[in-house]
Design an enzyme around this catalytic site. Sequence first.
Site, PDB file in Angstrom:
ATOM      1  N   PRO A   1      21.086  30.948  64.452  1.00 34.75           N
ATOM      2  CG  PRO A   1      18.981  31.040  65.272  1.00 34.75           C
ATOM      3  CD  PRO A   1      20.822  31.065  65.960  1.00 34.75           C
ATOM      4  CB  CYS A   2      21.689  34.304  59.488  1.00 35.65           C
ATOM      5  SG  CYS A   2      20.316  33.662  58.589  1.00 35.65           S
ATOM      6  CD  GLN A   3      16.686  33.611  61.340  1.00 37.07           C
ATOM      7  OE1 GLN A   3      17.226  33.516  61.600  1.00 37.07           O
ATOM      8  NE2 GLN A   3      15.337  32.851  61.524  1.00 37.07           N
TER       9      GLN A   3
END
Length: 409
Positions: free
Chosen positions: A84-86
Site C-alpha cells: 500500500p502506497c498511501q
Amino acid sequence: MEGCPIRALSLFTGAGGLDIGLEFAGFDTIGAVEADPQARQTLQLNKPNWVLSQTPQLREDNFERVLGEIPGAQNCEALIGGPPCQPFSKAAQWSTGKWKGRSDERFSSVVAMLEIAKAIKPQVIMIENVPGFASLKSGAIRSIRAKLGHINRTEGTNYRLNVWELNALNYGVPQIRNRIICVAFRDGLLLAPPIHTHSAQPDTCTYPVLNCWDAIGDLDNGTEAEEVSQSAKWLDLLPSIPEGSNYLFHTSRGDGEPIFGWRTRYWSFLLKLAKALPSWTLSASPGPTTGPFHWSNRRLSIREQARLQTFPDNWRFAGNYRVATSQIGNAVPCALASAVGAHILESLQISPKEDWQRSLIPSKRVCPEPHPTEPAPMKYRGCSIPADHPGPGKGPGAKNRVLNSTEVS
C-alpha cells in the site's frame, strides 16, 4: 540460459499490472495474495490459473499460513509486490499535512513481505511504490535495508538493495508516472536501472515517447465513455479550458477568466488531457473535479484508463466505474513492469521472451488539432479577482500551521 521462467509469488497484487508485465518478460506467477474483494474478482476473471491465497490480508503474524495456501510458494525464485502506497503518497500529505511513512500501520505490510523473503529466500525480491517511499523522511528504505541485513546474518544470504526511481514514460507508457522500484538479489548483485526504451529525443532511444492520441485516439468515439456528471460544482468550466491545461488557465496569470487565485487549488483540479502530450498520472480515487479529463470534456472510460496504463485490451475489471478506476489507478503500468522484468532476467543470464515488449503501444505519429474551447459560462465572468497563493502551502487539511507564516490554505 533460455526458456527458464522464474516462478514468482505476487503480494498486494491488485489488478495485476505488475504481474502481467513480468509475465510478458518471462516470469511465471504461481500465486497471488490480495485483500481487496473486487481486485480478487479481477484476477479470477483474467487469470483463473493463478492460485489466490484464502487468507487475503497479509500480516506479520499470518505469513506462514499464507505460504501454506499457495502450492510451490516455498520454492519461488521471485517475490514481488507493491505494498500500500498511501503512507508515502503526495496526495495524503497534501490533504492532511502529515506523512506517516513507516509509522503508518500499513507499513507493516512491507515487514510481512520481508518475513516471507526470509522464509523462502528467493533469488530476487522486487518492491514497487510511489516516490515518497524512497525519501529519507519516510524511513522505508532504511528499514528495508536493516531487515535485509538481519536476513543476511541469520540466513547466510547477501541481499543488497537496488533503488531505482523510474518514469514510466521512458518505458513505453503514455503517462508521466514516477515510481520507485526496489530490487534485491540474493547474491548481492548491484545493478544500474534498465535503460530507457522511449525518449523525447528518439535518436537516443529505440522509440519516441507516446502521447494520449497514440494510446486512446482510436477510442474517441463517445460510445464507451462515462460522461461527466454536471452535478459537481465547476465542471461546466471544462469546455472553456484548453487541452493540456487546468484551472490555472482561469487565473490572473492565465489567458482565461480570473475565476481562481493562482495556485490555490490542487494541480489536477479541472486538468484536461492534450492529444499531443502524454497523460498525467492517473489517480486511484479522483474527486468529482479531479482530472485528467478527456479532451472531449468528459471522464475517461475504463478502457481509456487501462490503455494509459498499458493493460491489454482483453483485460477485464470487476466492479463499477469507481471500483475499476481505483484498481487501474493503483496498478503498475504493464509496459514498465515488462522492461524491469526483462532487465532482471538478463542480469540473471536468463533470456527474456522475444516478444516481451508486446504491451507497447505503437506511435500514430500524427494527431489531430486540439479540441476547440468555448467561452466560460457567463455566471463566472466579471467576478472579483481572487487572491493568489502567497506561499507553497500543504493543502486544506494541513495541521499545525503557523498562523502568521506564509503557509495558508
